[in-house]
Write a protein that holds these residues in place. Sequence first.
Motif, PDB file in Angstrom:
ATOM      1  N   ILE A  53       0.759  -1.220   0.040  1.00 52.01           N
ATOM      2  CA  ILE A  53       0.013  -0.036  -0.049  1.00 52.01           C
ATOM      3  C   ILE A  53       0.822   1.282  -0.178  1.00 52.01           C
ATOM      4  CG2 ILE A  53      -1.548   1.295   1.374  1.00 52.01           C
ATOM      5  CD1 ILE A  53      -2.609  -1.276   2.557  1.00 52.01           C
ATOM      6  N   ILE A  54       0.812   1.918  -0.986  1.00 54.93           N
ATOM      7  CA  ILE A  54       1.719   3.253  -1.184  1.00 54.93           C
ATOM      8  C   ILE A  54       0.861   4.360  -1.106  1.00 54.93           C
ATOM      9  CG2 ILE A  54       3.208   4.581  -2.534  1.00 54.93           C
ATOM     10  CD1 ILE A  54       4.270   1.756  -2.114  1.00 54.93           C
ATOM     11  N   VAL A  55       1.163   5.433  -0.057  1.00 60.36           N
ATOM     12  CA  VAL A  55       0.289   6.476   0.108  1.00 60.36           C
ATOM     13  C   VAL A  55       1.182   7.798  -0.285  1.00 60.36           C
ATOM     14  CG1 VAL A  55      -0.705   8.124   1.800  1.00 60.36           C
ATOM     15  CG2 VAL A  55      -1.303   5.655   1.826  1.00 60.36           C
ATOM     16  N   LEU A  56       0.760   8.709  -0.952  1.00 59.75           N
ATOM     17  CA  LEU A  56       1.629   9.935  -1.110  1.00 59.75           C
ATOM     18  C   LEU A  56       0.793  11.050  -0.642  1.00 59.75           C
ATOM     19  CD1 LEU A  56       2.687   7.905  -3.512  1.00 59.75           C
ATOM     20  CD2 LEU A  56       2.223   9.904  -5.165  1.00 59.75           C
ATOM     21  N   LEU A  57       1.962  11.724   0.334  1.00 62.18           N
ATOM     22  CA  LEU A  57       1.540  12.874   1.025  1.00 62.18           C
ATOM     23  C   LEU A  57       1.739  13.911   0.238  1.00 62.18           C
ATOM     24  CD1 LEU A  57       2.153  11.503   4.428  1.00 62.18           C
ATOM     25  CD2 LEU A  57       0.131  11.595   3.346  1.00 62.18           C
ATOM     26  N   ASP A  58       1.281  15.107   0.216  1.00 59.38           N
ATOM     27  CA  ASP A  58       1.734  16.188  -0.593  1.00 59.38           C
ATOM     28  C   ASP A  58       1.746  17.638   0.249  1.00 59.38           C
ATOM     29  OD1 ASP A  58      -1.031  16.913  -0.420  1.00 59.38           O
ATOM     30  OD2 ASP A  58      -0.974  17.452  -2.790  1.00 59.38           O
ATOM     31  N   ASP A  59       2.246  17.484   1.470  1.00 65.21           N
ATOM     32  CA  ASP A  59       2.399  18.665   2.362  1.00 65.21           C
ATOM     33  C   ASP A  59       3.673  18.959   2.693  1.00 65.21           C
ATOM     34  OD1 ASP A  59       0.308  19.996   4.862  1.00 65.21           O
ATOM     35  OD2 ASP A  59       1.293  20.983   3.162  1.00 65.21           O
ATOM     36  N   GLU A  60       4.260  20.319   2.888  1.00 70.11           N
ATOM     37  CA  GLU A  60       5.265  20.694   3.619  1.00 70.11           C
ATOM     38  C   GLU A  60       5.492  20.426   4.937  1.00 70.11           C
ATOM     39  OE1 GLU A  60       7.838  21.579   1.294  1.00 70.11           O
ATOM     40  OE2 GLU A  60       6.362  20.771  -0.098  1.00 70.11           O
ATOM     41  N   ALA A  61       4.095  20.728   5.610  1.00 67.92           N
ATOM     42  CA  ALA A  61       4.240  20.572   6.900  1.00 67.92           C
ATOM     43  C   ALA A  61       4.835  19.094   7.555  1.00 67.92           C
ATOM     44  CB  ALA A  61       2.632  20.554   7.506  1.00 67.92           C
ATOM     45  N   PRO A  62       5.153  19.128   9.024  1.00 71.76           N
ATOM     46  CA  PRO A  62       5.493  17.685   9.589  1.00 71.76           C
ATOM     47  C   PRO A  62       4.547  16.784   9.393  1.00 71.76           C
ATOM     48  CG  PRO A  62       5.484  19.542  11.035  1.00 71.76           C
ATOM     49  CD  PRO A  62       5.209  20.404   9.846  1.00 71.76           C
ATOM     50  N   VAL A  63       4.835  15.608   9.110  1.00 72.29           N
ATOM     51  CA  VAL A  63       3.743  14.532   9.052  1.00 72.29           C
ATOM     52  C   VAL A  63       4.080  13.738  10.371  1.00 72.29           C
ATOM     53  CG1 VAL A  63       3.390  12.316   7.938  1.00 72.29           C
ATOM     54  CG2 VAL A  63       4.279  14.486   6.608  1.00 72.29           C
ATOM     55  N   LYS A  64       2.969  13.690  10.919  1.00 74.62           N
ATOM     56  CA  LYS A  64       2.930  12.536  12.021  1.00 74.62           C
ATOM     57  C   LYS A  64       2.955  11.091  11.658  1.00 74.62           C
ATOM     58  CE  LYS A  64       0.541  15.706  15.365  1.00 74.62           C
ATOM     59  NZ  LYS A  64      -0.611  16.170  14.627  1.00 74.62           N
ATOM     60  N   ASP A  65       3.933  10.423  12.178  1.00 78.50           N
ATOM     61  CA  ASP A  65       4.143   9.080  11.509  1.00 78.50           C
ATOM     62  C   ASP A  65       3.036   8.004  12.236  1.00 78.50           C
ATOM     63  OD1 ASP A  65       6.173   8.385  10.110  1.00 78.50           O
ATOM     64  OD2 ASP A  65       7.303   7.523  11.422  1.00 78.50           O
ATOM     65  N   ASP A  66       2.478   8.510  13.401  1.00 76.54           N
ATOM     66  CA  ASP A  66       1.673   7.381  13.647  1.00 76.54           C
ATOM     67  C   ASP A  66       0.329   7.566  13.364  1.00 76.54           C
ATOM     68  OD1 ASP A  66       1.407   9.877  15.211  1.00 76.54           O
ATOM     69  OD2 ASP A  66       0.067   9.074  16.798  1.00 76.54           O
ATOM     70  N   LEU A  67       0.004   9.000  12.674  1.00 74.79           N
ATOM     71  CA  LEU A  67      -1.317   9.261  11.985  1.00 74.79           C
ATOM     72  C   LEU A  67      -1.227   8.284  10.588  1.00 74.79           C
ATOM     73  CD1 LEU A  67      -3.065  11.045  13.062  1.00 74.79           C
ATOM     74  CD2 LEU A  67      -2.383  12.835  11.186  1.00 74.79           C
ATOM     75  N   VAL A  68      -0.073   8.594   9.924  1.00 70.48           N
ATOM     76  CA  VAL A  68      -0.020   7.822   8.769  1.00 70.48           C
ATOM     77  C   VAL A  68      -0.274   6.197   8.764  1.00 70.48           C
ATOM     78  CG1 VAL A  68       1.534   7.195   6.791  1.00 70.48           C
ATOM     79  CG2 VAL A  68       1.636   9.482   7.837  1.00 70.48           C
ATOM     80  N   MET A  69       0.431   5.819   9.879  1.00 70.62           N
ATOM     81  CA  MET A  69       0.418   4.338  10.383  1.00 70.62           C
ATOM     82  C   MET A  69      -1.030   3.795  10.292  1.00 70.62           C
ATOM     83  SD  MET A  69       2.181   1.954  13.317  1.00 70.62           S
ATOM     84  CE  MET A  69       3.479   2.893  13.525  1.00 70.62           C
ATOM     85  N   ARG A  70      -1.932   4.719  11.287  1.00 71.01           N
ATOM     86  CA  ARG A  70      -3.315   4.590  11.475  1.00 71.01           C
ATOM     87  C   ARG A  70      -3.936   4.508   9.907  1.00 71.01           C
ATOM     88  NH1 ARG A  70      -3.654   7.832  16.034  1.00 71.01           N
ATOM     89  NH2 ARG A  70      -4.960   9.194  14.979  1.00 71.01           N
ATOM     90  N   VAL A  71      -3.827   5.263   8.927  1.00 72.48           N
ATOM     91  CA  VAL A  71      -4.597   5.401   7.849  1.00 72.48           C
ATOM     92  C   VAL A  71      -4.143   4.121   7.147  1.00 72.48           C
ATOM     93  CG1 VAL A  71      -4.328   6.469   5.391  1.00 72.48           C
ATOM     94  CG2 VAL A  71      -4.335   7.887   7.560  1.00 72.48           C
ATOM     95  N   MET A  72      -2.858   3.713   6.983  1.00 79.59           N
ATOM     96  CA  MET A  72      -2.287   2.397   6.660  1.00 79.59           C
ATOM     97  C   MET A  72      -3.073   1.195   6.988  1.00 79.59           C
ATOM     98  SD  MET A  72      -0.080   3.029   4.168  1.00 79.59           S
ATOM     99  CE  MET A  72       1.461   3.805   3.737  1.00 79.59           C
ATOM    100  N   LYS A  73      -3.175   1.151   8.306  1.00 75.25           N
ATOM    101  CA  LYS A  73      -3.804  -0.023   8.995  1.00 75.25           C
ATOM    102  C   LYS A  73      -5.241  -0.018   8.543  1.00 75.25           C
ATOM    103  CE  LYS A  73      -1.163  -2.153  12.273  1.00 75.25           C
ATOM    104  NZ  LYS A  73      -0.352  -1.378  12.823  1.00 75.25           N
ATOM    105  N   ARG A  74      -5.938   0.970   8.270  1.00 70.63           N
ATOM    106  CA  ARG A  74      -7.297   1.086   8.102  1.00 70.63           C
ATOM    107  C   ARG A  74      -7.471   0.643   6.579  1.00 70.63           C
ATOM    108  NH1 ARG A  74     -10.364   6.477  10.030  1.00 70.63           N
ATOM    109  NH2 ARG A  74     -12.054   5.142   9.063  1.00 70.63           N
ATOM    110  N   LEU A  75      -6.741   1.270   5.823  1.00 74.20           N
ATOM    111  CA  LEU A  75      -6.304   0.939   4.197  1.00 74.20           C
ATOM    112  C   LEU A  75      -6.330  -0.663   4.015  1.00 74.20           C
ATOM    113  CD1 LEU A  75      -4.404   3.636   2.794  1.00 74.20           C
ATOM    114  CD2 LEU A  75      -6.762   3.257   2.413  1.00 74.20           C
ATOM    115  N   HIS A  76      -5.649  -1.190   4.835  1.00 72.34           N
ATOM    116  CA  HIS A  76      -5.223  -2.685   5.177  1.00 72.34           C
ATOM    117  C   HIS A  76      -6.390  -3.504   5.477  1.00 72.34           C
ATOM    118  CE1 HIS A  76      -2.737  -6.295   6.513  1.00 72.34           C
ATOM    119  NE2 HIS A  76      -3.271  -6.622   5.401  1.00 72.34           N
TER     120      HIS A  76
END
Lengths: 152, 185
Positions: A83-106
């Motif tokens: 599962i590949i997710v492309l983020l397009d923001d300069e702001a700092p990314v919260k790793d655990d947030l991305v992880m949660r999205v990934m889990k839900r996508l899974h």
Amino acid sequence: MTIACVAFIGPQNNPMYLRSLEPASDDQYMKLHYVVHCSLDAVEEKVLLKRGPGDVQESYLGLLYPTEDYRVYGYLTNTHVKIIVLLDDEAPVKDDLVMRVMKRLHNLYVDTTSNPFHKFGMPISSPRFDAALESIVSVYPRPGGSVGGFKT
Amino acid sequence: MLRGGPPGARNAPSLEQINAEVFTLTYGSIVRQLISDFEDIEEVNKQLEQMGYNMGIRLVDEFLAKAKITRCSSFKDTAEVVAKQALPMFLNVSANVANWSPDQTECSLILTDNPLADFVELPEEHRDLKYCNVLAGVVRGALEMVNMEVECRWVGDMLKGDDCYELRVKLKEHRDEKFPYKDDD
């Protein structure tokens, strides 16, 4: 942090789903395909480098690599679906947030392949999948939604 | 079929349970196999109904043996028992009985949740498939064994965009109990 694109890649690196969350022209889709395609090398590298003897591979691969416009994040399931997710923001990314999205996508992927009418390993084309994906992604604010199907 | 009532359900006898996902996926595979074997959706509907019928005529005995119920005095009672006791016992969901016809011979069993159809998304080319038709057969088979000739058909299906699953049950004939022996035996 906004999500620009979500892609599901099969075990043989066959594209199963790629979707831009913003209105995108065919050219932009080509570009997204290109970025996702390149990320597969990064996935392989990450997996090979990380794996020592007896190591259990973590599903969430984290940041694969940054490009000019996107940051590419990866997630690898036990059956080698990426599962590949492309983020397009300069702001700092919260790793655990991305992880949660990934889990839900899974989870969404698992539910979708449980549909008896889904042809396993084939591109995903399901309105319900599209809608659920949108609702997962919409947790993160983005400028405008779009309907863009799987384009090859 | 899925066994075991919801925890705390009235009269729920302790039956063996099976994992709901195993059950759902198994049923899904059966339907898919039927579609690839018969290729004709109408025929698949018929086969599912027949399979359900064969289950129903066996299942009713188990139900009557294990559920502590008394004799039903009317078709209305029967419908309630099917919706509130039989379905929870075997499928772990209960239904509502509604939409009675004026002469009390036709009603609807309304399910809002259906473990048979979890995960399922009906593809466009199978619009005519009655995915849960096995249930229609089960109800018909079970009621036939208790001397009620009914006709079951799906009039609402969430897979086709309706709000609920609605199984229309129509009582065609209420036969008297027949005994296989003659009076002078």
